[in-house]
Design an enzyme around this catalytic site. Structure first.
Site, PDB file in Angstrom:
ATOM      1  N   VAL A  12       0.823  -1.204   0.000  1.00 36.00           N
ATOM      2  CA  VAL A  12       0.000   0.000   0.000  1.00 36.00           C
ATOM      3  C   VAL A  12       0.863   1.263   0.000  1.00 36.00           C
ATOM      4  O   VAL A  12       0.621   2.208  -0.761  1.00 36.00           O
ATOM      5  CB  VAL A  12      -0.955  -0.025   1.218  1.00 36.00           C
ATOM      6  CG1 VAL A  12      -1.620   1.320   1.432  1.00 36.00           C
ATOM      7  CG2 VAL A  12      -2.005  -1.102   1.005  1.00 36.00           C
ATOM      8  N   ASP A  31      10.975   3.281   4.906  1.00 37.97           N
ATOM      9  CA  ASP A  31      10.645   1.980   5.492  1.00 37.97           C
ATOM     10  C   ASP A  31      11.782   1.607   6.425  1.00 37.97           C
ATOM     11  O   ASP A  31      12.922   2.037   6.243  1.00 37.97           O
ATOM     12  CB  ASP A  31      10.474   0.910   4.398  1.00 37.97           C
ATOM     13  CG  ASP A  31       9.619  -0.257   4.871  1.00 37.97           C
ATOM     14  OD1 ASP A  31       8.462  -0.362   4.425  1.00 37.97           O
ATOM     15  OD2 ASP A  31      10.108  -1.049   5.701  1.00 37.97           O
ATOM     16  N   PHE A 154      -8.292   1.023  -1.250  1.00 35.86           N
ATOM     17  CA  PHE A 154      -9.162  -0.050  -1.744  1.00 35.86           C
ATOM     18  C   PHE A 154      -8.502  -0.835  -2.873  1.00 35.86           C
ATOM     19  O   PHE A 154      -9.175  -1.562  -3.591  1.00 35.86           O
ATOM     20  CB  PHE A 154     -10.487   0.530  -2.248  1.00 35.86           C
ATOM     21  CG  PHE A 154     -11.277   1.261  -1.187  1.00 35.86           C
ATOM     22  CD1 PHE A 154     -11.939   0.553  -0.186  1.00 35.86           C
ATOM     23  CD2 PHE A 154     -11.346   2.641  -1.182  1.00 35.86           C
ATOM     24  CE1 PHE A 154     -12.654   1.225   0.801  1.00 35.86           C
ATOM     25  CE2 PHE A 154     -12.069   3.319  -0.205  1.00 35.86           C
ATOM     26  CZ  PHE A 154     -12.728   2.609   0.793  1.00 35.86           C
ATOM     27  N   GLU A 157      -4.460  -6.041  -4.920  1.00 35.25           N
ATOM     28  CA  GLU A 157      -3.056  -6.393  -5.104  1.00 35.25           C
ATOM     29  C   GLU A 157      -2.860  -6.977  -6.481  1.00 35.25           C
ATOM     30  O   GLU A 157      -3.676  -7.751  -6.970  1.00 35.25           O
ATOM     31  CB  GLU A 157      -2.635  -7.410  -4.052  1.00 35.25           C
ATOM     32  CG  GLU A 157      -1.633  -6.822  -3.085  1.00 35.25           C
ATOM     33  CD  GLU A 157      -1.160  -7.829  -2.074  1.00 35.25           C
ATOM     34  OE1 GLU A 157      -1.463  -7.602  -0.909  1.00 35.25           O
ATOM     35  OE2 GLU A 157      -0.523  -8.814  -2.444  1.00 35.25           O
ATOM     36  N   LYS A 206     -14.184   1.109   5.176  1.00 39.61           N
ATOM     37  CA  LYS A 206     -13.137   0.174   4.737  1.00 39.61           C
ATOM     38  C   LYS A 206     -13.441  -1.246   5.217  1.00 39.61           C
ATOM     39  O   LYS A 206     -13.418  -2.208   4.442  1.00 39.61           O
ATOM     40  CB  LYS A 206     -11.777   0.651   5.264  1.00 39.61           C
ATOM     41  CG  LYS A 206     -10.631  -0.303   5.015  1.00 39.61           C
ATOM     42  CD  LYS A 206     -10.341  -0.506   3.539  1.00 39.61           C
ATOM     43  CE  LYS A 206      -9.418  -1.697   3.319  1.00 39.61           C
ATOM     44  NZ  LYS A 206      -9.265  -2.044   1.933  1.00 39.61           N
ATOM     45  N   GLY A 255     -14.665 -20.906  -5.186  1.00 45.34           N
ATOM     46  CA  GLY A 255     -13.264 -21.312  -5.055  1.00 45.34           C
ATOM     47  C   GLY A 255     -13.006 -21.958  -3.720  1.00 45.34           C
ATOM     48  O   GLY A 255     -13.943 -22.362  -3.022  1.00 45.34           O
ATOM     49  N   CYS A 262      -5.899  -9.289   3.325  1.00 42.21           N
ATOM     50  CA  CYS A 262      -6.910  -8.326   3.776  1.00 42.21           C
ATOM     51  C   CYS A 262      -8.235  -8.930   4.237  1.00 42.21           C
ATOM     52  O   CYS A 262      -8.657  -8.697   5.369  1.00 42.21           O
ATOM     53  CB  CYS A 262      -7.179  -7.311   2.666  1.00 42.21           C
ATOM     54  SG  CYS A 262      -5.745  -6.279   2.354  1.00 42.21           S
ATOM     55  N   LYS A 265      -8.506 -10.977   7.663  1.00 41.70           N
ATOM     56  CA  LYS A 265      -8.144 -10.212   8.867  1.00 41.70           C
ATOM     57  C   LYS A 265      -9.100  -9.044   9.077  1.00 41.70           C
ATOM     58  O   LYS A 265      -9.458  -8.720  10.209  1.00 41.70           O
ATOM     59  CB  LYS A 265      -6.683  -9.760   8.799  1.00 41.70           C
ATOM     60  CG  LYS A 265      -6.413  -8.427   8.146  1.00 41.70           C
ATOM     61  CD  LYS A 265      -4.973  -7.981   8.368  1.00 41.70           C
ATOM     62  CE  LYS A 265      -4.620  -6.794   7.491  1.00 41.70           C
ATOM     63  NZ  LYS A 265      -5.265  -5.542   7.822  1.00 41.70           N
ATOM     64  N   ARG A 330       1.090 -14.358   1.577  1.00 47.18           N
ATOM     65  CA  ARG A 330       0.701 -14.087   2.962  1.00 47.18           C
ATOM     66  C   ARG A 330      -0.759 -14.464   3.205  1.00 47.18           C
ATOM     67  O   ARG A 330      -1.644 -14.021   2.501  1.00 47.18           O
ATOM     68  CB  ARG A 330       0.868 -12.592   3.288  1.00 47.18           C
ATOM     69  CG  ARG A 330       2.303 -12.131   3.282  1.00 47.18           C
ATOM     70  CD  ARG A 330       2.384 -10.652   3.542  1.00 47.18           C
ATOM     71  NE  ARG A 330       1.690  -9.853   2.530  1.00 47.18           N
ATOM     72  CZ  ARG A 330       1.483  -8.549   2.630  1.00 47.18           C
ATOM     73  NH1 ARG A 330       1.876  -7.897   3.687  1.00 47.18           N
ATOM     74  NH2 ARG A 330       0.871  -7.894   1.663  1.00 47.18           N
TER      75      ARG A 330
HETATM   76  N1  NAD Z   1      -2.131  -5.347   0.604  1.00 44.97           N
HETATM   77  C1  NAD Z   1      -3.297  -4.902   0.211  1.00 44.97           C
HETATM   78  O1  NAD Z   1      -3.830  -5.291  -0.834  1.00 44.97           O
HETATM   79  C2  NAD Z   1      -4.031  -3.853   1.027  1.00 44.97           C
HETATM   80  C3  NAD Z   1      -5.144  -3.202   0.462  1.00 44.97           C
HETATM   81  C4  NAD Z   1      -5.794  -2.232   1.204  1.00 44.97           C
HETATM   82  C5  NAD Z   1      -5.380  -1.949   2.505  1.00 44.97           C
HETATM   83  N2  NAD Z   1      -4.323  -2.616   3.042  1.00 44.97           N
HETATM   84  C6  NAD Z   1      -3.897  -2.246   4.387  1.00 44.97           C
HETATM   85  O2  NAD Z   1      -2.766  -1.415   4.308  1.00 44.97           O
HETATM   86  C7  NAD Z   1      -1.856  -1.678   5.377  1.00 44.97           C
HETATM   87  C8  NAD Z   1      -0.513  -2.071   4.842  1.00 44.97           C
HETATM   88  O3  NAD Z   1      -0.637  -3.271   4.112  1.00 44.97           O
HETATM   89  P1  NAD Z   1       0.523  -3.814   3.187  1.00 44.97           P
HETATM   90  O4  NAD Z   1       0.003  -4.999   2.488  1.00 44.97           O
HETATM   91  O5  NAD Z   1       1.081  -2.692   2.391  1.00 44.97           O
HETATM   92  O6  NAD Z   1       1.592  -4.267   4.316  1.00 44.97           O
HETATM   93  P2  NAD Z   1       3.134  -4.592   4.116  1.00 44.97           P
HETATM   94  O7  NAD Z   1       3.500  -5.496   5.231  1.00 44.97           O
HETATM   95  O8  NAD Z   1       3.399  -5.012   2.706  1.00 44.97           O
HETATM   96  O9  NAD Z   1       3.848  -3.189   4.311  1.00 44.97           O
HETATM   97  C9  NAD Z   1       4.032  -2.582   5.548  1.00 44.97           C
HETATM   98  C10 NAD Z   1       5.422  -1.943   5.533  1.00 44.97           C
HETATM   99  O10 NAD Z   1       5.560  -1.128   6.682  1.00 44.97           O
HETATM  100  C11 NAD Z   1       6.908  -1.247   7.145  1.00 44.97           C
HETATM  101  N3  NAD Z   1       6.946  -0.808   8.541  1.00 44.97           N
HETATM  102  C12 NAD Z   1       6.429  -1.395   9.634  1.00 44.97           C
HETATM  103  N4  NAD Z   1       6.642  -0.647  10.733  1.00 44.97           N
HETATM  104  C13 NAD Z   1       7.307   0.455  10.310  1.00 44.97           C
HETATM  105  C14 NAD Z   1       7.824   1.608  10.965  1.00 44.97           C
HETATM  106  N5  NAD Z   1       7.658   1.800  12.277  1.00 44.97           N
HETATM  107  N6  NAD Z   1       8.453   2.546  10.231  1.00 44.97           N
HETATM  108  C15 NAD Z   1       8.616   2.349   8.898  1.00 44.97           C
HETATM  109  N7  NAD Z   1       8.165   1.283   8.212  1.00 44.97           N
HETATM  110  C16 NAD Z   1       7.519   0.350   8.925  1.00 44.97           C
HETATM  111  C17 NAD Z   1       7.245  -2.709   6.914  1.00 44.97           C
HETATM  112  O11 NAD Z   1       8.650  -2.920   6.878  1.00 44.97           O
HETATM  113  C18 NAD Z   1       6.554  -2.971   5.572  1.00 44.97           C
HETATM  114  O12 NAD Z   1       7.424  -2.727   4.484  1.00 44.97           O
HETATM  115  C19 NAD Z   1      -2.532  -2.746   6.235  1.00 44.97           C
HETATM  116  O13 NAD Z   1      -3.251  -2.121   7.251  1.00 44.97           O
HETATM  117  C20 NAD Z   1      -3.473  -3.414   5.266  1.00 44.97           C
HETATM  118  O14 NAD Z   1      -4.567  -3.982   5.902  1.00 44.97           O
HETATM  119  C21 NAD Z   1      -3.626  -3.554   2.325  1.00 44.97           C
END
Ligand code: NAD
Length: 445
Positions: A12, A31, A154, A157, A206, A255, A262, A265, A330
């Site tokens: 994201v 990051d 929204f 992936e 959300k 499926g 997402c 959880k 994941r």
């Molecule tokens: N993946 C999806 O399709 C998706 C879609 C919509 C919403 N979300 C939401 O967005 C959020 C992030 O999801 P994601 O899939 O991108 O997670 P992710 O694990 O891919 O990315 C999170 C990143 O944050 C970094 N991080 C953690 N703590 C940190 C800190 N203190 N300082 C700096 N960096 C830090 C991690 O190293 C990691 O790279 C979640 O809440 C998820 O539910 C995800």
């Protein structure tokens, strides 16, 4: 154009950083993961997303996007700071806020002027109050040093950057209309419905959106089982349902169950959040329970195909990612299904077009992950298809048939809904009109 910091450059955060830079803003992505930042500094995304690398390289070359390991560098001088760290599922199903709160503490320490902190992570009602508390502990006051907004993501992936630039809607929650409008103005140039509301409403939007998508999947899986029992074909049934514009076609594909980072959880977090505030959401629980049942159903179908025992049998699995066109394993449905088969004594060999490396890290010795589908299926007693990658239908199934012990496919995603390859017997989810599986492992099919 605005100066923006993005904390967390996972799926994201990176899409947000690249998307905002593409809209013309000056963005610094941060990051704490050194490996990710090293790759990003070299213009390489740390995971696969269609088209993302081109946008990333272009924004970096044009000087609008850079990356750092330092929160100070990302936050200093940034009027807007997006927070996109993860909020994974805690042991009891609620959202684990530790990354969000630890990122808030680092941001509080780095703040040097006034910034609007825009939470992009999926974060439950009440979590921003916890952030305010952490900020206060670090001497930062809301209104004086910072403001808060909630801007849910929204994206799907795999097509994240496309979705960022062509969103179904943009929702911004803030406690004053001025802050909401200001955050919304960052998206100028994007033509989509835009909704400003309260932080709490934006958070519920959300969670409820993902719960609704999960409900559709559980619904169609229920109808798939009904079709199997009644001798119907869920693929025609789903099309017939989805043609109704009041219903629509999305997320009506049967499926092995919804999975991934997402939907499971977020549904669980919504259940726990509701309970915490005194409401027991039985309907939401039913969505979850139906999904659990679907996983067990798939394992049972494989067991049935093997004659009722896993011990001494080899299952060849195609598909490990939670959906096609991503390398993300994941919380994929493959994890509980493969572990269950392995624990019951099966040898499990598997292949995935993109998720193989990530899967090796997750499964360890419990599953043999191959880089070649033909090797993965060599000598197996049954083939289980778990992800609807298009390439699986195009494999040379004659060649595979010559190398397997029994030509049996458990097609949990329906790639063979119009019929199994010649010489193969298949169970396809939601089809009640195919021959039932042989029960004797020795029988010649
Ligand atoms: N993946 C999806 O399709 C998706 C879609 C919509 C919403 N979300 C939401 O967005 C959020 C992030 O999801 P994601 O899939 O991108 O997670 P992710 O694990 O891919 O990315 C999170 C990143 O944050 C970094 N991080 C953690 N703590 C940190 C800190 N203190 N300082 C700096 N960096 C830090 C991690 O190293 C990691 O790279 C979640 O809440 C998820 O539910 C995800």
């Amino acid at each position: 154009m605005a100066r923006i910091g993005v904390i967390g450059t996972g799926y994201v955060g990176l899409v947000t950083a690249v998307g905002m830079a593409t809209l013309g803003h000056e963005v610094v992505g941060m990051d704490k993961d050194e490996g990710k930042i090293r790759k990003l500094k070299g213009g390489e995304p740390p995971f696969y997303e269609e088209g993302l690398e081109d946008y990333l390289k272009r924004a970096m070359e044009e000087g609008r996007l850079r990356f750092t390991l330092s929160t100070e560098e990302a936050v200093k001088g940034a009027r807007y700071v997006f927070i996109a760290v993860n909020t994974p599922m805690d042991d009891d199903g609620s959202a684990d806020l530790s990354q969000l709160l630890s990122a808030s503490r680092s941001i509080a320490r780095a703040l040097d002027g006034f910034s609007i902190l825009i939470v992009r992570s999926t974060a439950p009602v009440g979590s921003l109050d916890a952030m305010v508390e952490v900020m206060r502990e670090e001497g930062k006051e809301r209104g004086r040093d910072y403001e808060l907004a909630y801007n849910p993501e929204f994206l799907r992936e795999g097509t994240g950057i496309y979705d960022f630039l062509n969103p179904s809607r943009i929702v911004v929650g803030a406690d004053t209309p001025e802050v909401a409008e200001e955050v919304m103005s960052l998206y100028e140039g994007i033509n989509s419905p835009k909704l400003t509301t309260s932080i709490k409403n934006a958070q519920i939007i959300k969670y409820a959106s993902n719960a609704f998508l999960a409900a559709r999947v559980s619904f169609i899986n229920e109808i798939a089982a009904v079709c199997e029992a009644l001798g119907g074909d869920v693929w025609d049934v789903a099309e017939g349902i989805g043609l109704d514009p009041r219903i629509g076609r999305h997320y009506l594909r049967p499926g092995p169950g919804y999975s991934g980072p997402c939907l499971p959880k977020d549904l669980m977090a919504l259940i726990r959040m509701s309970e915490e505030y005194g409401h027991f959401p039985h309907f939401l629980e039913a969505i979850h329970l139906r999904n659990e049942a679907q996983k067990r159903r798939v394992v049972w179908k494989v067991k049935e195909a093997l004659g009722g025992v896993f011990t001494g049998k080899t299952v060849g699995v195609l598909g490990l990612t939670f959906k096609p066109n991503t390398d993300d394993v994941r919380n994929s449905i493959s994890i509980p299904i493969l572990r269950r088969m392995s624990k019951q004594g099966a040898r499990v060999k598997a292949y995935d077009p993109m998720g193989g490396e990530n899967a090796k890290a997750i499964f360890g010795d419990a599953v043999e992950v191959y880089n070649d589908p033909y090797e993965a299926l060599d000598g197996v007693d049954a083939v289980l298809i778990l992800t609807a990658w298009e390439e699986f239908a195009k494999l040379d199934w004659d060649r595979i048939r010559e190398r397997v012990r029994r030509p049996y496919i458990v097609d949990s995603v329906g790639i063979f809904r119009r019929g199994a390859p010649e010489g193969w017997r298949a169970w396809t989810v939601g089809k009640g009109d195919l021959p039932s599986p042989e029960v004797s492992p020795e029988s010649d099919v």
